[in-house]
Design an enzyme around this catalytic site. Structure first.
Site, mmCIF file in Angstrom:
data_model
loop_
_atom_site.group_PDB
_atom_site.id
_atom_site.type_symbol
_atom_site.label_atom_id
_atom_site.label_comp_id
_atom_site.label_asym_id
_atom_site.label_seq_id
_atom_site.Cartn_x
_atom_site.Cartn_y
_atom_site.Cartn_z
ATOM 1 C CD GLU A 62 -1.801 -2.383 1.473
ATOM 2 O OE1 GLU A 62 -0.634 -2.657 1.850
ATOM 3 O OE2 GLU A 62 -2.709 -3.233 1.390
ATOM 4 C CG PHE A 85 -10.885 -4.036 4.004
ATOM 5 C CD1 PHE A 85 -12.108 -4.238 4.637
ATOM 6 C CD2 PHE A 85 -10.445 -4.988 3.096
ATOM 7 C CE1 PHE A 85 -12.871 -5.365 4.365
ATOM 8 C CE2 PHE A 85 -11.212 -6.116 2.819
ATOM 9 C CZ PHE A 85 -12.432 -6.304 3.461
ATOM 10 C CB ILE A 89 -5.984 4.783 4.993
ATOM 11 C CG1 ILE A 89 -6.496 4.922 6.425
ATOM 12 C CG2 ILE A 89 -7.098 4.601 3.980
ATOM 13 C CD1 ILE A 89 -7.260 6.203 6.679
ATOM 14 C CG HIS A 131 -10.485 -6.531 7.457
ATOM 15 N ND1 HIS A 131 -9.385 -6.948 8.152
ATOM 16 C CD2 HIS A 131 -10.214 -6.806 6.156
ATOM 17 C CE1 HIS A 131 -8.497 -7.473 7.314
ATOM 18 N NE2 HIS A 131 -8.971 -7.394 6.086
HETATM 19 C C1 LIG Z 1 -2.118 -4.639 4.472
HETATM 20 C C2 LIG Z 1 -3.191 -5.458 3.873
HETATM 21 N N1 LIG Z 1 -3.469 -5.307 2.573
HETATM 22 C C3 LIG Z 1 -4.439 -6.059 2.004
HETATM 23 C C4 LIG Z 1 -5.141 -6.968 2.729
HETATM 24 C C5 LIG Z 1 -6.243 -7.796 2.088
HETATM 25 N N2 LIG Z 1 -5.804 -9.175 1.980
HETATM 26 C C6 LIG Z 1 -6.118 -10.089 2.892
HETATM 27 S S1 LIG Z 1 -5.406 -11.554 2.610
HETATM 28 C C7 LIG Z 1 -4.645 -10.991 1.225
HETATM 29 C C8 LIG Z 1 -3.763 -11.887 0.439
HETATM 30 C C9 LIG Z 1 -2.659 -12.390 1.270
HETATM 31 O O1 LIG Z 1 -1.867 -13.247 0.540
HETATM 32 P P1 LIG Z 1 -0.748 -14.081 1.279
HETATM 33 O O2 LIG Z 1 0.001 -13.196 2.209
HETATM 34 O O3 LIG Z 1 0.030 -14.783 0.250
HETATM 35 O O4 LIG Z 1 -1.555 -15.086 2.194
HETATM 36 P P2 LIG Z 1 -2.590 -16.209 1.740
HETATM 37 O O5 LIG Z 1 -3.930 -15.565 1.755
HETATM 38 O O6 LIG Z 1 -2.188 -16.680 0.399
HETATM 39 O O7 LIG Z 1 -2.476 -17.245 2.791
HETATM 40 C C10 LIG Z 1 -4.973 -9.666 0.999
HETATM 41 C C11 LIG Z 1 -4.509 -8.858 -0.141
HETATM 42 C C12 LIG Z 1 -4.843 -7.066 4.097
HETATM 43 N N3 LIG Z 1 -5.528 -7.887 4.897
HETATM 44 N N4 LIG Z 1 -3.855 -6.328 4.644
#
Ligand SMILES: Cc1ncc(C[n+]2csc(CCOP(=O)(O)OP(=O)(O)O)c2C)c(N)n1
Lengths: 328, 338
Positions: A62, A85, A89, A131
């Site tokens: 981000e 979400f 920010i 969230h």
């Molecule tokens: C800082 C942040 N950005 C975006 C998200 C939304 N989000 C939740 S899980 C995810 C993907 C995470 O991928 P990874 O770290 O590879 O874990 P996996 O879900 O594959 O186990 C995202 C983008 C978040 N929770 N936190």
């Protein structure tokens, strides 16, 4: 012909698509914005029309891609940065507060940052403390940023188009619980200026100033109040900065009683600022202190009965308004 | 001795007699099956609309959490992610209180305040799951800092998905951990997808080079092989405990279900064929079961019996959680401050 109806999400998508067709420098940058169309499916179909050069998927970075948005905005593009979400920010704060908000001023007016950050707010989705927050007050606090909080599909389309055309960084908060809300949205290319409040319902006994998700709550409460013999006016500022102080004060002068509803925290928040503006501007016409209603001052809990207790509801607003009008 | 799903991984520490190879690997099997069957119930709860919100299932990745936690002591620390049920169980949490948390009940690990993405359990050294991608990298490194300063001999394992490689704070703390030789093991669970995007589209260069750039010992392992994971983890944990500093482990794995329980149609980002290949050829539980049988540590009837027992435990745990009361609304403003 009956008016065309769109959901809130469709209105956002239409505004983006229209602006992207109109101006080739408009692009979208964010996590899972392309094929996935975001987890809320708000952007579905855009990558198919505009391609992956203009609807750009990013890593989960981000701070990094917000900074790229700022730099690209300074040098000829109009990026719309997507922060999935509103809670995230926090990760973009340096880019937004120390960079985007100040570049124009610090450069003596040389550089502009015509960038939009789209993000979300709102609780009651059972998504727990990281969230569910409504952090729009943070950005409203910073000179150089504009903050938009649409409450209907109509407003969402018109305000987003204006935000994209604005030469300043604009943060656009969407209530994720409202994406499925339907309402009339004209097909034409209309815009709504930033800084103009909208009276969503006229009334004479009390003013409910409400933002974003809380507008629907205020309208629901107003219907209940009507049955109890109280005529409530619902005023939606639509942007917390610029703020249409005139409309807010005039409504307060007319009704003499005001409750300000905002899903952010009441303390040091948007509701506090609006209450102060009204208290100062309508001092001699008020029959009661301006009341703030916002999120309870706690992290949003997961457990449903607890979470529900943290946000104003139609019922709690109804009761507060009735009491203020001496009808309880 | 009785070995239940709620037992932590440090078998050796608690049993009087030395643990045999057979006991050790049967326990690992039990732990993996517990996670799989826990997640089976989570999905059921979602489908039956009994669970508020969503949950991210760990099925398919069990060998990573179990292989590592079986090499940890109960008082060692872990930090976990949004996909955290497996880490919690592998570190020794009990299913009944976990289900209660998932349903927002008072009996839950966080009194219902946290939910699926925030389970924390001091008794098993679980500093907490985290709904911010990369959100716990500082916490894990901080726990390692404290362990070193307080001379507790503990280590911290920081679990995160490959998506967290996108977060800059990871690089800040890895630099510090190496400068200060902190006892932390960064475990990158590479399940190939950041939500709905293949990691190759979000990750430049190689994963291990990110750690070796700081001089951190980095290695990768087949995350579907619980014994290999355990072997590598044991070495890295020992190193950390001896004061030799941080390390980085890339565990290659796969999530069998969607990003979360509601992610049903996913063919636009990964094919059914790919999924079924992993499920049939690379299931960590099937692979380990075959090995246990080949070693004559178990036969398929006894493994089936174990699974049936665990399934009954899970059903009982769900029943407990469903019947448990919600917290009183009065609790809503408790625990904001300590
Ligand atoms: C800082 C942040 N950005 C975006 C998200 C939304 N989000 C939740 S899980 C995810 C993907 C995470 O991928 P990874 O770290 O590879 O874990 P996996 O879900 O594959 O186990 C995202 C983008 C978040 N929770 N936190």
């Amino acid at each position: 012909m009956p008016e065309r109806e769109l959901t809130f999400a469709q209105a956002i998508r239409e505004a983006l698509a229209e602006e992207m067709r109109r101006d080739a420098t408009v692009c979208i940058i964010g996590e899972d914005v392309a094929e996935a169309g975001t987890p809320f499916k708000v952007l579905s179909g855009l990558v198919e029309e505009f391609g992956s050069e203009r609807v750009v998927d990013t890593p989960i970075s981000e701070a990094g891609f917000t900074g790229i948005g700022v730099g690209a905005a300074m040098t000829g593009m109009r990026p719309v940065v997507d922060i999935m979400f509103g809670d995230f920010i926090t990760l973009t704060m340096d880019q937004m507060v120390n960079q985007a908000a100040k570049v124009h001023y610090m450069s003596g007016g040389h550089w502009n940052v015509p960038m939009v950050m789209r993000t979300t707010l709102g609780a009651t989705r059972r998504s727990a403390a990281q969230h569910s927050q409504s952090l729009h007050a943070w950005f409203s606090h910073v000179p150089g940023l504009k903050v938009v909080l649409p409450s209907t599909p109509y407003d969402a389309k018109g305000l987003l188009k204006t935000a994209i055309r604005d030469n300043n960084p604009v943060v656009f908060f969407e209530d994720k619980m409202m994406y499925k809300l339907k309402g009339p949205v004209p097909e034409d290319d209309y815009t709504i200026p930033l800084g103009v409040a909208d009276v969503k319902r006229e009334g004479g006994d009390i003013t409910l100033v409400a933002t974003s998700s809380m507008v629907q709550t205020a309208l629901g409460a107003a219907s209940m109040l009507e049955k109890a013999g109280v005529s409530a006016e619902v005023v939606d500022p639509r942007t917390t900065w610029p703020l249409d102080e005139k409309t807010l004060i005039e409504s307060a002068q007319k009704t003499s009683r005001v409750i300000v509803l905002d899903e952010g925290y009441g303390r040091y928040g948007v509701a506090a600022e609006i209450a102060a503006v009204i208290a100062a501007g309508a001092f001699y016409d008020l029959d009661a202190p301006v009341k703030r209603m916002g999120a309870m001052h706690v992290p949003i809990p997961f457990s449903p009965p607890l979470e529900d207790a943290t946000v104003p509801t139609e019922q709690t607003v109804f009761e507060a308004a009735r009491q203020m009008c001496g009808k309880a | 001795m009785s070995v239940t799903a709620s037992n932590p991984g440090d078998l050796a520490a608690r049993s009087a007699a030395p643990v045999t190879e057979q006991q050790k690997w049967l326990h690992a099997y039990r732990q993996m099956v517990s996670i799989r069957l826990f997640e089976e119930q989570v999905n059921e709860l979602y489908i039956r609309a009994l669970m508020p919100g969503l949950a991210h299932l760990y099925s398919g990745e069990e060998a990573v959490a179990v292989g590592i936690c079986e090499a940890l002591r109960r008082d060692d620390y872990i930090t976990s992610t949004h996909r955290g049920h497996g880490h919690c169980l592998a570190k020794g949490a009990s299913p009944d209180r976990m289900f209660a948390e998932l349903l927002g009940k008072e009996a839950g690990y966080c009194r219902g305040k946290g939910g699926s993405m925030h389970i924390a359990d001091p008794a098993t050294g679980n500093l907490g799951a985290n709904a911010i991608v990369g959100g716990s990298v500082g916490i894990a490194t901080g726990a390692a800092f404290a362990a070193k300063r307080l001379r507790t001999d503990r280590v911290a394992v920081c679990f995160f998905g490959e998506g967290a490689l996108g977060q800059g704070s990871l690089y800040e703390v890895m630099n510090l951990a190496q400068l200060w030789k902190l006892p932390v093991i960064y475990v990158c669970e590479n399940n190939l997808y950041n939500e709905y995007t293949h990691f190759s589209e979000t990750t430049a260069g190689t994963i291990l080079a990110r750690a070796t750039a700081f001089g951190i010992e980095a290695t990768s392992v087949d995350g579907q092989d619980v014994r290999k994971v355990n072997e590598v983890a044991s070495r890295l944990i020992q190193r950390a405990r001896k004061g030799e500093g941080p390390s980085f482990l890339q565990a290659d794995t796969y999530r069998f279900s969607g990003h979360h329980v509601g992610d049903i149609s996913r063919e636009y980002y990964r094919s059914k064929q790919e999924e079924s290949l992993w499920k049939t050829e690379r299931d960590p539980i099937k692979l380990h079961a075959a090995w246990l049988i080949a070693q004559r540590f178990a036969d398929s009837a006894s493994l089936d019996k174990t699974a049936a027992e665990i399934r009954n435990e899970m059903i009982a745990a769900v029943k407990f959680a469903v019947e448990a009361p919600y917290p009183s609304v009065k609790e809503v403003d408790q625990h904001v401050y300590a």
